[in-house]
Design a protein around this motif. Structure first.
Motif, PDB file in Angstrom:
ATOM      1  N   SER A  48      -1.915  -1.535  -4.167  1.00 38.53           N
ATOM      2  CA  SER A  48      -2.459  -0.229  -4.503  1.00 38.53           C
ATOM      3  C   SER A  48      -1.240   0.629  -4.808  1.00 38.53           C
ATOM      4  O   SER A  48      -0.353   0.771  -3.965  1.00 38.53           O
ATOM      5  CB  SER A  48      -3.248   0.328  -3.311  1.00 38.53           C
ATOM      6  OG  SER A  48      -3.917   1.506  -3.664  1.00 38.53           O
ATOM      7  N   MET A  50      -6.773   3.290   3.937  1.00 32.82           N
ATOM      8  CA  MET A  50      -5.897   2.133   3.797  1.00 32.82           C
ATOM      9  C   MET A  50      -5.970   1.199   4.998  1.00 32.82           C
ATOM     10  O   MET A  50      -5.977  -0.017   4.844  1.00 32.82           O
ATOM     11  CB  MET A  50      -4.448   2.570   3.588  1.00 32.82           C
ATOM     12  CG  MET A  50      -4.149   2.914   2.155  1.00 32.82           C
ATOM     13  SD  MET A  50      -4.529   1.546   1.009  1.00 32.82           S
ATOM     14  CE  MET A  50      -4.524   2.421  -0.552  1.00 32.82           C
ATOM     15  N   GLY A  59     -12.343  -1.703  -7.078  1.00 35.19           N
ATOM     16  CA  GLY A  59     -12.422  -0.296  -6.706  1.00 35.19           C
ATOM     17  C   GLY A  59     -13.836   0.220  -6.872  1.00 35.19           C
ATOM     18  O   GLY A  59     -14.791  -0.560  -6.849  1.00 35.19           O
ATOM     19  N   ARG A  63      -2.379   8.359 -11.318  1.00 35.00           N
ATOM     20  CA  ARG A  63      -3.218   7.331 -10.693  1.00 35.00           C
ATOM     21  C   ARG A  63      -4.633   7.464 -11.180  1.00 35.00           C
ATOM     22  O   ARG A  63      -5.220   8.556 -11.160  1.00 35.00           O
ATOM     23  CB  ARG A  63      -3.173   7.457  -9.164  1.00 35.00           C
ATOM     24  CG  ARG A  63      -1.842   7.087  -8.531  1.00 35.00           C
ATOM     25  CD  ARG A  63      -1.584   5.573  -8.525  1.00 35.00           C
ATOM     26  NE  ARG A  63      -1.346   4.974  -9.827  1.00 35.00           N
ATOM     27  CZ  ARG A  63      -0.193   5.017 -10.473  1.00 35.00           C
ATOM     28  NH1 ARG A  63       0.825   5.637  -9.972  1.00 35.00           N
ATOM     29  NH2 ARG A  63      -0.075   4.451 -11.652  1.00 35.00           N
ATOM     30  N   SER A  89      -9.038  -5.789 -11.025  1.00 38.26           N
ATOM     31  CA  SER A  89      -9.033  -4.555 -10.247  1.00 38.26           C
ATOM     32  C   SER A  89     -10.276  -4.485  -9.371  1.00 38.26           C
ATOM     33  O   SER A  89     -11.360  -4.857  -9.813  1.00 38.26           O
ATOM     34  CB  SER A  89      -9.021  -3.344 -11.171  1.00 38.26           C
ATOM     35  OG  SER A  89      -7.851  -3.312 -11.933  1.00 38.26           O
ATOM     36  N   VAL A 118       0.849  -1.194   0.000  1.00 35.29           N
ATOM     37  CA  VAL A 118       0.000   0.000   0.000  1.00 35.29           C
ATOM     38  C   VAL A 118       0.886   1.247   0.000  1.00 35.29           C
ATOM     39  O   VAL A 118       2.047   1.184   0.398  1.00 35.29           O
ATOM     40  CB  VAL A 118      -0.914   0.038   1.243  1.00 35.29           C
ATOM     41  CG1 VAL A 118      -1.857  -1.156   1.255  1.00 35.29           C
ATOM     42  CG2 VAL A 118      -0.102   0.080   2.522  1.00 35.29           C
ATOM     43  N   PHE A 142      -5.242  -5.556  -8.136  1.00 31.22           N
ATOM     44  CA  PHE A 142      -5.076  -4.138  -7.829  1.00 31.22           C
ATOM     45  C   PHE A 142      -6.314  -3.679  -7.086  1.00 31.22           C
ATOM     46  O   PHE A 142      -7.428  -4.082  -7.425  1.00 31.22           O
ATOM     47  CB  PHE A 142      -4.961  -3.326  -9.116  1.00 31.22           C
ATOM     48  CG  PHE A 142      -3.726  -3.608  -9.908  1.00 31.22           C
ATOM     49  CD1 PHE A 142      -2.534  -2.956  -9.606  1.00 31.22           C
ATOM     50  CD2 PHE A 142      -3.734  -4.517 -10.948  1.00 31.22           C
ATOM     51  CE1 PHE A 142      -1.383  -3.218 -10.334  1.00 31.22           C
ATOM     52  CE2 PHE A 142      -2.596  -4.787 -11.683  1.00 31.22           C
ATOM     53  CZ  PHE A 142      -1.403  -4.133 -11.376  1.00 31.22           C
ATOM     54  N   PHE A 143      -6.107  -2.855  -6.095  1.00 30.89           N
ATOM     55  CA  PHE A 143      -7.280  -2.286  -5.442  1.00 30.89           C
ATOM     56  C   PHE A 143      -7.110  -0.790  -5.290  1.00 30.89           C
ATOM     57  O   PHE A 143      -6.008  -0.291  -5.117  1.00 30.89           O
ATOM     58  CB  PHE A 143      -7.568  -2.965  -4.089  1.00 30.89           C
ATOM     59  CG  PHE A 143      -6.537  -2.724  -3.034  1.00 30.89           C
ATOM     60  CD1 PHE A 143      -5.382  -3.479  -2.979  1.00 30.89           C
ATOM     61  CD2 PHE A 143      -6.726  -1.738  -2.072  1.00 30.89           C
ATOM     62  CE1 PHE A 143      -4.431  -3.255  -2.004  1.00 30.89           C
ATOM     63  CE2 PHE A 143      -5.789  -1.517  -1.094  1.00 30.89           C
ATOM     64  CZ  PHE A 143      -4.628  -2.279  -1.058  1.00 30.89           C
ATOM     65  N   ASP A 144      -8.198  -0.105  -5.386  1.00 30.02           N
ATOM     66  CA  ASP A 144      -8.249   1.354  -5.332  1.00 30.02           C
ATOM     67  C   ASP A 144      -7.425   2.005  -6.442  1.00 30.02           C
ATOM     68  O   ASP A 144      -7.969   2.415  -7.437  1.00 30.02           O
ATOM     69  CB  ASP A 144      -7.819   1.862  -3.963  1.00 30.02           C
ATOM     70  CG  ASP A 144      -8.159   3.333  -3.810  1.00 30.02           C
ATOM     71  OD1 ASP A 144      -9.263   3.711  -4.226  1.00 30.02           O
ATOM     72  OD2 ASP A 144      -7.329   4.098  -3.282  1.00 30.02           O
ATOM     73  N   ARG A 145      -6.119   2.082  -6.248  1.00 30.04           N
ATOM     74  CA  ARG A 145      -5.302   2.696  -7.299  1.00 30.04           C
ATOM     75  C   ARG A 145      -4.857   1.595  -8.238  1.00 30.04           C
ATOM     76  O   ARG A 145      -3.845   0.928  -7.994  1.00 30.04           O
ATOM     77  CB  ARG A 145      -4.104   3.370  -6.685  1.00 30.04           C
ATOM     78  CG  ARG A 145      -4.464   4.552  -5.788  1.00 30.04           C
ATOM     79  CD  ARG A 145      -3.213   4.968  -5.102  1.00 30.04           C
ATOM     80  NE  ARG A 145      -3.350   6.180  -4.330  1.00 30.04           N
ATOM     81  CZ  ARG A 145      -2.282   6.854  -3.899  1.00 30.04           C
ATOM     82  NH1 ARG A 145      -1.070   6.432  -4.195  1.00 30.04           N
ATOM     83  NH2 ARG A 145      -2.437   7.940  -3.187  1.00 30.04           N
ATOM     84  N   VAL A 146      -5.604   1.410  -9.263  1.00 30.72           N
ATOM     85  CA  VAL A 146      -5.421   0.251 -10.123  1.00 30.72           C
ATOM     86  C   VAL A 146      -4.617   0.591 -11.367  1.00 30.72           C
ATOM     87  O   VAL A 146      -4.229   1.736 -11.591  1.00 30.72           O
ATOM     88  CB  VAL A 146      -6.789  -0.331 -10.498  1.00 30.72           C
ATOM     89  CG1 VAL A 146      -7.616  -0.560  -9.246  1.00 30.72           C
ATOM     90  CG2 VAL A 146      -7.524   0.607 -11.446  1.00 30.72           C
TER      91      VAL A 146
END
Lengths: 347, 347
Positions: free
Chosen positions: A127, A79, A164, A195, A162, A71, A150-154
DNA sequence: ATTATTTTCGCAATCGGTTGCGTGTAATAA
DNA sequence: TTATTACACGCAACCGATTGCGAAAATAAT
C-alpha cells in the motif's frame, strides 16, 4: 551446559541407515517412498528432535513461503486490521509475513522494497506511501515475475492486481447523503491526491455535487495529512470564515480528521449536526465513540488484507492467474449515524 | 520476453577476473580487500544489477537478520504501536520482522513459535496470549540459546528479559487518584489474571484500597476479555444493582471496556463523573474522544516495542548481555482527565 | 525359472554465499 | 641486496536440503 548441535536430515539418514535423499522425500510425504519407510523417517525425526532448516530448503527450492508487506504505517486501525487479515490468510496456507512500514516516505519505501526483494519473498503486498510518485522501485519484482498486489492505495499497472473498494462510489454516496439532508455547502477534507483513494474520493464528491447542481469551490476543499492536527486545523479554518460563508457540512476522507474537527468546533460552540453535519471514512473505532456518532464508510481492513493475501497465495500455487485479474473491489457501505442526520426521518 | 537469470557473486567474479571470495568480502566492505578492488566490485555489482541472496548467506553464516514477533492480536492500538516501534528499531539496524498473531489462543501461539524457530529467527519478541499457561513451547529457543524477550504480557524466566511497565504502581496510582476524588466504592474491571499485566493491576488496586482503609469486595471485581461487549456487560451489571449498592467509580484495565461501559451508563441516564467516575488504562485514542475524556494510564506501545527490539539487537551484536538483565521497566504516567474529576480543583 | 515391469531408494550435483587457511606480491626493514 | 613482514587475494570446503537420473530390489508376467 552442552551446546546442542543442529539435527539434519543426514543425522536421520545415518540413524536409519538410509540416504539423505530418501529422508528428504519421506519428510515431505513423497509417494515415491514406501509408506513403511516414510513412517520410520517421521518417527526418527520425532525422536531426534529434527527441525527443518528453511534456508537450505529455500536456497535449493527457490521458494520462501514468505510474503512481503509494505504499509504506510503499522499503527492505524485500518492497516493493522488489514495486516491481521493477511496474517490469517497466510497462516492458513503455511506462509509467513515480513512486514515493513514506509512511514509515508517514498525513500524508505524503496529501501523496504529492496530488502524484501533480497529476502526473496514469494510475493509482495503493498500500500503506497502518500508521496510515492512512481513504482520504479518495484521493477525488480516485475522483471523476475514476482507477483505484486496493491491494496487500498493502489497504482495502475497491468501486470499486477489491485484490491480495494470503490472509493468514487462511496464518496459519491456520502456526499449525496449529505445533500439529501439539506446540506448545500459541503466542505471536503481530503488527502494527498497522488494516492488514488483520495483522488477518487474527491472525484466522487465532485460528481455528486455536480449531479445535484451544487458548484464545487476550491474554498471548500482542504488537503492535508488527515491527522488529528489536520482536523483541528480545519476547524480553525472554518471558524475563521464569516458565519454566512461557513460550510453546513464536512465530508472528511478519514475519521480521525473528522472527529478532531468536530471536537474543536463543538468546543467553539457549534452544534452537530444542526449547525454543521459531519461524515467521515473508514469506520474507525473512534467514530462510534464521538458524540454524536459519526456517519462514515465501513471499510473492512481485514477483508481487504485477507482477500489480497489469499489471492496472492492462490496465484503462487497456480490456482488462479493473477495477471488475468486487474482489480478486485470489495464492498464498502455507508453507515449513517447521528452526526449527519438533520431530518428526523432519514430518507 | 527473456527470462532473466539471477546475478551471483560468481558473475561478478568472472566479470572482474577475480575470485568469488574476494567479491563476497568486497561486498561487505571487508577491510581485508583493498579500497580499489572494493570499489570495482561495488561498481560491477551496480552495473550487473546484483542482488544478494539472503538464503545462501543465512545458510552459511547462520544469521537471518530476522526477528520473530508473536502478539495476541495485530489490530489493537497498543500492539500496532509496539510493532511500529519494533519495526523502526529493526529497520535501523538492518533487521526484519516476521510477525504472527496468536489471536489469544495458546495453541496458535505454539504453532507460531515452531514456525519462527524453523525460519531460524535470530531472536524472538513475544507477548503472551491470554490463556497461555506455560512457556514450554519456547524451550527450543532456550535450548539453542536464541534470545527471547517478553514484552507487555511477560512471563518470569531467568534466561530472558522482560520489557514493560510497572503495572502495580500504575494501578495503585489510578486507584489512589479515584479515592482522593472521594470515591469509596470502586469497581475494578479486569482481565485474565493468568497474565501478569492484569494480575498486577488488580494487586495495585487492592493495595491502594487497603492503604486507604477501604475493603476489597468480590462484588466489585469483574473479570473478562475487556472488549467492547465486556464494557457494555459491565454497565448492565452495574445498572442491575440497587442504587445504594452501585459503585461510585470504575477502574477498568483497559480503555475499550471503560469507554463502552461509560456509553451504556450514560445512555441509562447516569452522569460521569458525578454519579460514577471512570478511569481506564492504555491511553487509547478513544480515551481522548469520549465525553467526558477518560482518565487513563499513558502506556507507550512504541517505546516498549522500540526498547524491546533495540535491546534484543544489541544483545545479538554482543553489545549488551541479555542474560544479565532481567527486566526493563518503562515509565507509565497517570493522565487525569474529566471522567474522574469530581473536585473542581484537582489535588 | 526367466524376463519384464514396477517400486523403492541412493548417488551426486546443485543452490549461492562464507570463511579458514595458504600463498604470492609488494612494501619495509635489515 | 637480502630477509622480514604486512597486505591482498584465491582455493576449496562448507552450510543443509532438493532432485534428476540411474540402479537395485521386489513383484508380476510369461
Amino acid at each position: 551446559m552442552l551446546e546442542e548441535r543442529e539435527i539434519t536430515i543426514y543425522d536421520i539418514a545415518k540413524y536409519l541407515n538410509i540416504s539423505a535423499a530418501t529422508v528428504s522425500r519421506g519428510l515431505k510425504n513423497n509417494p515415491m517412498i514406501s509408506k513403511a519407510t516414510r513412517k520410520k523417517i517421521m518417527d526418527a525425526a520425532q525422536v531426534l528432535g529434527y527441525q527443518s532448516n528453511a534456508f537450505a530448503s529455500n536456497l535449493r527450492s527457490r521458494q520462501t513461503h514468505t510474503l512481503g508487506v509494505i504499509v504506510p504505517r503499522l499503527n492505524s486501525y485500518f492497516m493493522s486490521s488489514a495486516l491481521a487479515g493477511m496474517e490469517n490468510a497466510a497462516n492458513r496456507y503455511g506462509y509467513n509475513l515480513i512486514i515493513a512500514q514506509s512511514l509515508e516516505d517514498a525513500e524508505k519505501e524503496k529501501r523496504n522494497a529492496a530488502t524484501m526483494f533480497n529476502k526473496r519473498v514469494d510475493g509482495l503486498l503493498i500500500s503506497l506511501s502518500s508521496n510515492t510518485q512512481n513504482i520504479n522501485h518495484l521493477e525488480p519484482f516485475f522483471k523476475r515475475k514476482i507477483p505484486v498486489i496493491f491494496f487500498d492505495r493502489v497504482y495502475p499497472h497491468n501486470e499486477s492486481t489491485s484490491v480495494g473498494i470503490n472509493n468514487f462510489e462511496a464518496a459519491y454516496q456520502v456526499t449525496k447523503h449529505l445533500i439529501d439532508q439539506g446540506c448545500k455547502r459541503i466542505l471536503h477534507l481530503g488527502g494527498n491526491v497522488l494516492r488514488n483513494v483520495y483522488q477518487e474520493r474527491l472525484n466522487g464528491y465532485r460528481k455528486a455535487l455536480q449531479d445535484h447542481h451544487l458548484s464545487f469551490s476550491d474554498k471548500l476543499h482542504l488537503t492535508g495529512p488527515l491527522s488529528e492536527q489536520a482536523g483541528t486545523d480545519a476547524a480553525r479554518h472554518i471558524l475563521e470564515l464569516a458565519p454566512n460563508k461557513r460550510p453546513d457540512a464536512v465530508f472528511s476522507a478519514n475519521d480521525t480528521a473528522a472527529v478532531y474537527c468536530m471536537l474543536a468546533l463543538q468546543a467553539a460552540g457549534l452544534r452537530i449536526p444542526e449547525d454543521i453535519a459531519f461524515a467521515g471514512f473508514n469506520n474507525d473505532p473512534i467514530s462510534k465513540v464521538i458524540a454524536p456518532n459519526l456517519t462514515t464508510v465501513e471499510y473492512h481492513g481485514d477483508s481487504i488484507g485477507h482477500t489480497a493475501a489469499t489471492y496472492l497465495i492462490n496465484h503462487l500455487k497456480g490456482i488462479s492467474d493473477l495477471y488475468a485479474t486487474n482489480a478486485i473491489t470489495l464492498r464498502a457501505d455507508l453507515v449513517i449515524r447521528a452526526s449527519s442526520l438533520k431530518n428526523k426521518n432519514p430518507e
